[in-house]
Design a protein around this motif. Sequence first.
Motif, short mmCIF file in Angstrom:
data_model
loop_
_atom_site.label_atom_id
_atom_site.label_comp_id
_atom_site.label_asym_id
_atom_site.label_seq_id
_atom_site.Cartn_x
_atom_site.Cartn_y
_atom_site.Cartn_z
N LEU A 187 -2.75 5.70 1.92
CA LEU A 187 -3.08 5.47 0.50
C LEU A 187 -4.46 6.04 0.18
O LEU A 187 -4.64 6.77 -0.81
CB LEU A 187 -3.04 3.98 0.19
N PRO A 226 0.81 -1.22 0.00
CA PRO A 226 0.00 0.00 0.00
C PRO A 226 0.85 1.27 0.00
O PRO A 226 0.46 2.29 -0.60
CB PRO A 226 -0.83 -0.12 1.28
N GLU A 241 0.67 4.32 -2.61
CA GLU A 241 0.56 5.72 -2.20
C GLU A 241 1.56 6.59 -2.95
O GLU A 241 1.21 7.67 -3.45
CB GLU A 241 0.78 5.84 -0.70
N HIS A 298 -2.71 1.30 4.42
CA HIS A 298 -3.79 1.54 3.47
C HIS A 298 -4.50 2.87 3.73
O HIS A 298 -5.13 3.42 2.83
CB HIS A 298 -4.82 0.40 3.53
#
Length: 436
Positions: A378, A234, A238, A375
């Motif tokens: 992200l 993740p 990003e 996450h």
Amino acid sequence: MRRAVLRLALPIVGSDLLQRGVANVVDALLVGRLGAAALAAVGLSQLFLMFTMALVQGLGVGTTVMVAFHTGAIDERRRAWAVRASILIGIAATVVLGGAGILLSRHVATFMGAQGELLDLTLEYLRIIWVLFGAFVFLHLASAIFQGAGDTRTPLRAMVWVNLLHIAMAVPLIFGLAGLPRMGVAGAALASGVSEGAGAAWLFWQAHRRGLLGHGWSRWNLHELARILRVGIPAVGERLLTHGMQLVFARIVIGFGVAAYAAHQVGLNIESLSFIPGLGFAKATTTLVGQRLGARDAEGAHRCARQANLLAVTMMSAWAAAFVLFPRAWVILFTSDPGVLAYSVPLMTTIGLLQPPLAIAMVISGGLRGAGETHVPLAAAIVGGWLVRLPVAYLGGVVANLGMTMVWTTMVIDWVVRSGIVSWRFRRLHMERVRL
């Protein structure tokens, strides 16, 4: 707790400044003496290299988090497994990304508009970079390992020697001094690769001496590899989305003319002065949160993030005041062009206003990464950058004809949104339930 944050963060700031010095400043200063085409070739090549290194940096986040977690848990065996897993990741990244670079360099350079002498020099530089790509990969991963172990001074010492070796090699290789052939841009690439390779080798030797690699090479743990990838992928996404958003945003800015784009580039260079310290506090937060969670100290993890956030906001707010109060003085350091200077006030006011939310977003995202919640940054990048900044910049700046001030204002809105998302998640995160 503040001392612990500063002890980790300040050497990271120094390392990042030195790493940028090797990649950008030194080569630009030296190669610039060969002519505009050589300087442009190195600049274009470094854009390509920075894009691929963004992938490695995302995977480095996973390495730092897992090494920090096992360090806090005082589990040297699992920490060694995590370190070995990161070595496997480094080998794979070197082969895949380096191979892709060799195959795609000409196509990418042509797509970016390089032709003639510029294309030839760009490919000459990149051929050596991709052959020595493992040096760049393993220098970053070795630094991530030490950072996770709570030692940021050793990577700083490595970067000092990398810079010195780079300069000592680059000057005679570029210009053909001391009986060496005049290699031009190829000499700059060779000096970068060899010096960073030497830095990576020294760091891994230090890691071996300190037992970070474990004893013997008979055991590899695929579970640790999966944990690093689960946290790191993740972070890779990003960085890719952020780089892509910045390219599209730059395209919007270019539409307002050369002076506007030049002012934008000046603003980005000035912003990096405050960005690097914030990044240092963010990386320190990742390490400290990971270590506290490994030690099953949920409250300590929260306290680390709060103290790092306070320090980062304080430091970056000081930069903000300087940017807002003396806008023209900053821009004139880079150019005296009247068209660019006309944008000084709106540009630097924007750069100043985004400092506090930028600090919060960076540090709290670092804390979430330390908890394995990669996450969430992200998602914040998608919402703030792609769903807010780009549409509002285009609709407000271009369609509604509100101009560059509106376009730059969306940068502030973007970071306010990101800081709100990550702060909301961090407050709701039950650290005692985190299991990396």
